[in-house]
Design an enzyme around this catalytic site. Sequence first.
Site, PDB file in Angstrom:
ATOM      1  N   ASP A  74       0.801  -1.180   0.143  1.00 14.60           N
ATOM      2  CA  ASP A  74       0.213  -0.087   0.176  1.00 14.60           C
ATOM      3  C   ASP A  74       1.132   1.258   0.034  1.00 14.60           C
ATOM      4  O   ASP A  74       1.743   1.435   1.044  1.00 14.60           O
ATOM      5  CB  ASP A  74      -1.072  -0.019   1.112  1.00 14.60           C
ATOM      6  N   THR A 107      -2.776   5.074  -4.220  1.00 12.74           N
ATOM      7  CA  THR A 107      -1.814   5.806  -3.548  1.00 12.74           C
ATOM      8  C   THR A 107      -0.492   5.668  -4.100  1.00 12.74           C
ATOM      9  O   THR A 107       0.485   6.650  -4.203  1.00 12.74           O
ATOM     10  CB  THR A 107      -1.828   5.497  -2.134  1.00 12.74           C
ATOM     11  N   THR A 108      -0.269   4.289  -4.759  1.00  9.70           N
ATOM     12  CA  THR A 108       1.130   4.258  -5.381  1.00  9.70           C
ATOM     13  C   THR A 108       1.024   4.763  -6.631  1.00  9.70           C
ATOM     14  O   THR A 108       2.162   5.614  -7.297  1.00  9.70           O
ATOM     15  CB  THR A 108       1.106   2.619  -5.802  1.00  9.70           C
ATOM     16  N   ASP A 405      -9.022  -0.127   1.415  1.00 11.69           N
ATOM     17  CA  ASP A 405      -8.761   0.256   0.203  1.00 11.69           C
ATOM     18  C   ASP A 405     -10.183   0.115  -0.644  1.00 11.69           C
ATOM     19  O   ASP A 405     -10.793   0.770  -1.273  1.00 11.69           O
ATOM     20  CB  ASP A 405      -7.714  -0.196  -0.504  1.00 11.69           C
TER      21      ASP A 405
END
Length: 542
Positions: A74, A107-108, A405
């Site tokens: 994550d 988020t990545t 998520d």
Amino acid sequence: MSSFPGTIAFDEYGRPFIILRDQDKQKRLTGIDALKSHILAARQIANTIRTSLGPKGLDKMMVSPDGEVTVTNDGATILKMMDVEHEIAKLLVQLSQSQDDEIGDGTTGVVVLAGALLEQAGALLDRGIHPIRIADGFELACHTAVKHLDKIAELFPVSSENKEPLIKVAMTTLGSKIINKCHRQMAEIAVNAVLAVADLEHKDVNFELIKVEGKVGGRLEDTVLVKGVVIDKTMSHPQMPKELKDVKIAILTCPFEPPKPKTKHKLDVASVEDYKLLRQYEQDKFKEIVNLVKNAGTTLAICQWGFDDEANHLLLQQQLPAVRWVGGPEIELIAIATGGRIVPRFEELSPEKLGKAGLVRELVFGTTKDRMLVIEECSNSRAVTILVRGGNQMLVAEAKRSLHDALCVIRSLIQEPRVVYGGGAAEIACSLAVAAQADHLASLEQYAYRAFAEALESIPLALAENSGLSAIHVLGEVKAKQSSSGDPALGIDCMATGNINMRDQHVIESLRSKRQQLLLATQLVKMILKIDDVRKPNVPER
């Protein structure tokens, strides 16, 4: 006294000049050197996190100063736990965190995109283009990409009757996580949890009604969705009943103990009679408190504080089951779920302030006989709890992050029911649209447009690299097919199924998440390109 941070001196001709304080102790970067330093720091962060993108992405092991180990892919968690020194690297950490706070997923990708944009900006700086022109060009290109995203996005059916489309989106989110071996089950749990608390009419999801609780032991497949509240507590006395039906719950934030004088005075017990009187007073007070709770019609007392053995024994004698040391968030959730009021004083307890539940029972796990309490069939049946099981603490923690998520993505779809296709398909489509727009520009911004289009390709490239494919060949093939067919659903086949059509593979992502990634990354890059002077104290290295 002047607060001016320096001294005025005079040269040999009597002309004044200013000596700034501590100049010899400051490290200063200016102009292109400062921008190059920023770009290098951002690229290092982006390259670190790039390998964890996609369904075949690798995990990172983070070790805290205390020796606590976290294994995750994550992006927000990795960056939050990285000990970064560079100021621009810290901005990228905040970028990932803001994507997590706003959307919960991507988020990545947002950090990889920001890193790619800054890398392209570096090449444009080398060609002598002014950083402001680059930043403005990126912003215009971002608007073009977002418009194209809106054009290729498809309406998405959200209904509690047909859950299958939502489950497929949740499976796309969970496909890149450590728990993907049972991601169908996890996706179903996430969808059912969100739909249980969602208001589809007003397109709103109250996340406070969803609690994710973890318990080490068992397998990931043992994870369940409980229509009620699960708390990691047991009945205060082992002889109290383990299952209660049609329960009336008193939710207390006052301790089961005699009131203490709120003064500085002390009570001296000088004789046996004094001690007996004090003991009798305590017993009378205990009985009075228990009677107040019983007379309100309570069949289960849930207390935020502890109580001693004497009070515990008295509660057992009076046949009043109780739970002690229940934390504040759990107290609030129980109050919401059961429709009860949180009572701060025993005297204020009344029948209408009691919460109602159909069943309260203890769950028992494994050979160690770990116990948890489940409150089900509540009057406000919308409150749900996901009980996550796993072989160790690390796996449970990562499963909780992954489920968060998935829950966030489903919430985004309820709030804005439009989707684009994953596997880098949306990025390739936007890249082609931005590159085509660049050909119609006569100004210097066309270079920034082409650089933006190339940066967008960093996401599908990373997906292909992480899947063990020949990245450039695969990307070239998909770009050619998208360009000739105009189908925005063609992406990178990460799972090696031989099918690059993401529509057939049901690889779907939320439009809201993708749009936010583009906007946040461009906004941060624009801000970084405008910083050309960095001053900081020159601290000697240890």
